[in-house]
Design a protein around this motif. Structure first.
Motif, mmCIF file in Angstrom:
data_model
loop_
_atom_site.group_PDB
_atom_site.id
_atom_site.type_symbol
_atom_site.label_atom_id
_atom_site.label_comp_id
_atom_site.label_asym_id
_atom_site.label_seq_id
_atom_site.Cartn_x
_atom_site.Cartn_y
_atom_site.Cartn_z
ATOM 1 N N LEU A 174 0.832 -1.214 0.000
ATOM 2 C CA LEU A 174 0.000 0.000 0.000
ATOM 3 C C LEU A 174 0.860 1.256 0.000
ATOM 4 N N LYS A 175 1.940 1.222 0.747
ATOM 5 C CA LYS A 175 2.860 2.362 0.764
ATOM 6 C C LYS A 175 3.524 2.538 -0.594
ATOM 7 N N ALA A 176 3.940 1.409 -1.210
ATOM 8 C CA ALA A 176 4.574 1.472 -2.529
ATOM 9 C C ALA A 176 3.604 1.995 -3.582
ATOM 10 N N LEU A 177 2.337 1.662 -3.429
ATOM 11 C CA LEU A 177 1.312 2.127 -4.375
ATOM 12 C C LEU A 177 0.844 3.549 -4.075
ATOM 13 N N LYS A 178 1.409 4.175 -3.043
ATOM 14 C CA LYS A 178 1.066 5.539 -2.630
ATOM 15 C C LYS A 178 -0.420 5.660 -2.283
ATOM 16 N N LEU A 179 -0.844 4.788 -1.381
ATOM 17 C CA LEU A 179 -2.204 4.807 -0.849
ATOM 18 C C LEU A 179 -2.115 5.018 0.666
ATOM 19 N N PRO A 180 -1.785 6.248 1.090
ATOM 20 C CA PRO A 180 -1.470 6.489 2.507
ATOM 21 C C PRO A 180 -2.627 6.241 3.464
ATOM 22 N N THR A 181 -3.848 6.559 3.045
ATOM 23 C CA THR A 181 -4.980 6.353 3.947
ATOM 24 C C THR A 181 -5.259 4.869 4.132
ATOM 25 N N MET A 182 -5.226 4.104 3.053
ATOM 26 C CA MET A 182 -5.407 2.659 3.166
ATOM 27 C C MET A 182 -4.295 2.050 4.011
ATOM 28 N N HIS A 183 -3.074 2.565 3.850
ATOM 29 C CA HIS A 183 -1.931 2.093 4.640
ATOM 30 C C HIS A 183 -2.168 2.344 6.133
ATOM 31 N N ALA A 184 -2.686 3.545 6.446
ATOM 32 C CA ALA A 184 -2.870 3.921 7.857
ATOM 33 C C ALA A 184 -4.081 3.244 8.501
ATOM 34 N N GLU A 185 -5.104 2.951 7.699
ATOM 35 C CA GLU A 185 -6.376 2.491 8.268
ATOM 36 C C GLU A 185 -6.642 1.010 8.098
ATOM 37 N N CYS A 186 -5.812 0.275 7.356
ATOM 38 C CA CYS A 186 -6.151 -1.108 6.999
ATOM 39 C C CYS A 186 -6.357 -2.008 8.224
ATOM 40 N N GLU A 187 -5.492 -1.901 9.231
ATOM 41 C CA GLU A 187 -5.635 -2.773 10.406
ATOM 42 C C GLU A 187 -6.888 -2.432 11.200
ATOM 43 N N LYS A 188 -7.165 -1.150 11.350
ATOM 44 C CA LYS A 188 -8.358 -0.722 12.089
ATOM 45 C C LYS A 188 -9.628 -1.186 11.378
ATOM 46 N N VAL A 189 -9.665 -0.988 10.048
ATOM 47 C CA VAL A 189 -10.846 -1.397 9.272
ATOM 48 C C VAL A 189 -10.994 -2.923 9.286
ATOM 49 N N ALA A 190 -9.866 -3.641 9.192
ATOM 50 C CA ALA A 190 -9.920 -5.111 9.228
ATOM 51 C C ALA A 190 -10.506 -5.604 10.543
ATOM 52 N N ALA A 191 -10.094 -4.998 11.646
ATOM 53 C CA ALA A 191 -10.612 -5.402 12.960
ATOM 54 C C ALA A 191 -12.107 -5.126 13.065
ATOM 55 N N ARG A 192 -12.547 -3.967 12.562
ATOM 56 C CA ARG A 192 -13.973 -3.629 12.619
ATOM 57 C C ARG A 192 -14.794 -4.585 11.750
ATOM 58 N N CYS A 193 -14.285 -4.880 10.560
ATOM 59 C CA CYS A 193 -14.999 -5.799 9.669
ATOM 60 C C CYS A 193 -15.095 -7.202 10.274
ATOM 61 N N ALA A 194 -14.039 -7.624 10.969
ATOM 62 C CA ALA A 194 -14.064 -8.935 11.622
ATOM 63 C C ALA A 194 -15.129 -8.971 12.710
ATOM 64 N N ARG A 195 -15.220 -7.883 13.499
ATOM 65 C CA ARG A 195 -16.229 -7.822 14.572
ATOM 66 C C ARG A 195 -17.650 -7.827 14.001
ATOM 67 N N GLU A 196 -17.826 -7.147 12.865
ATOM 68 C CA GLU A 196 -19.163 -6.985 12.285
ATOM 69 C C GLU A 196 -19.468 -8.028 11.218
ATOM 70 N N ASN A 197 -18.567 -8.998 11.079
ATOM 71 C CA ASN A 197 -18.759 -10.097 10.130
ATOM 72 C C ASN A 197 -18.951 -9.595 8.696
ATOM 73 N N ILE A 198 -18.151 -8.627 8.324
ATOM 74 C CA ILE A 198 -18.177 -8.078 6.960
ATOM 75 C C ILE A 198 -17.160 -8.832 6.115
ATOM 76 N N ASP A 199 -17.555 -9.238 4.908
ATOM 77 C CA ASP A 199 -16.672 -10.050 4.078
ATOM 78 C C ASP A 199 -15.538 -9.223 3.477
ATOM 79 N N HIS A 200 -14.650 -9.905 2.715
ATOM 80 C CA HIS A 200 -13.461 -9.226 2.195
ATOM 81 C C HIS A 200 -13.812 -8.131 1.199
ATOM 82 N N TRP A 201 -14.950 -8.290 0.473
ATOM 83 C CA TRP A 201 -15.359 -7.240 -0.462
ATOM 84 C C TRP A 201 -15.763 -5.970 0.300
ATOM 85 N N GLY A 202 -16.483 -6.156 1.395
ATOM 86 C CA GLY A 202 -16.865 -5.008 2.216
ATOM 87 C C GLY A 202 -15.653 -4.328 2.825
ATOM 88 N N PHE A 203 -14.689 -5.134 3.253
ATOM 89 C CA PHE A 203 -13.437 -4.589 3.800
ATOM 90 C C PHE A 203 -12.714 -3.733 2.767
#
Length: 223
Positions: A16-45
């Motif tokens: 993500l950093k190499a692709l210059k996607l700073p927001t996705m780089h910064a938020e990916c772990e937080k969003v992944a944890a929220r999606c796991a709690r809410e049972n959101i699939d990989h497309w929703g993530f």
């Protein structure tokens, strides 16, 4: 499993950093944890990450456009006092804020005495255009060479404010022929807003210096 997840996270953030996607780089772990709690699939993530990146990218782009516009100060329509300037055509201003004039390559001319809100309205229109993805540049008449007006004619939109009626433009531009050619281009397809009445700044100065009603005068004492 935990080690594999850690390795995947590290690799993902590296990509993500190499692709210059700073927001996705910064938020990916937080969003992944929220999606796991809410049972959101990989497309929703992935969708949530992309939306966050797009929102932040547009915010950064809008901030750059505002900076590049070089406005002397940021003004918006929300803090323009139409009651203090009833001569301004408010319905037309509201229509122009939709920025359709830009697609039509139309010009806006604001005429009126100093302090009547022309620059405020011009800036508000420019700020709105920036927010809608348009590139804007604020400049003084001394910077606005006739070649700029000629090049912009029927190719892009201009917003012009003036303290002088058209017949006095010769005092600034110095040549009746130049004024004629300039006005011919500016007024071909344009909207004219005229601000009459007293200057905002003058009224504010009078208000601030007006003695309070019923105020007490200073009293002297006899020795």
């Amino acid at each position: 499993m935990k080690k594999q997840q850690t390795k995947s996270t590290v690799l993902l953030k590296h990509h993500l950093k190499a692709l210059k996607l700073p927001t996705m780089h910064a938020e990916c772990e937080k969003v992944a944890a929220r999606c796991a709690r809410e049972n959101i699939d990989h497309w929703g993530f992935l969708l949530q990450l992309c939306e966050l990146e797009l929102i932040e990218r547009e915010k950064r782009s809008a901030a750059r456009r505002l900076k590049d516009a070089k406005f002397p100060s940021i003004k918006t329509l929300e803090n323009f006092d139409f009651q203090a300037q009833p001569s301004i055509n408010k319905p037309l201003v509201s229509e122009l804020m939709r920025c359709a004039y830009i697609e039509g390559r139309e010009t806006i001319i604001l005429i009126g005495n100093p302090g009547t809100g022309k620059t405020h309205l011009a800036t508000a229109l420019g700020v709105e255009a920036c927010g809608r993805g348009k590139r804007v540049r604020f400049c003084q008449i001394t910077e606005l060479l006739t070649e700029v007006i000629s090049n912009a004619y029927e190719r892009t939109s201009l917003i012009v404010t003036t303290n002088l009626p058209f017949e006095q433009w010769t005092e600034v531009l110095g040549s009746e022929r130049l004024v004629g050619a300039t006005l011919d281009r500016l007024t071909h397809r344009c909207h004219i807003l005229e601000a009459t009445g007293e200057s905002y700044r003058l009224k504010d100065a009078k208000r601030r210096h007006r003695p309070e009603a019923g105020g007490k005068r200073g009293s002297g004492s006899k020795s």
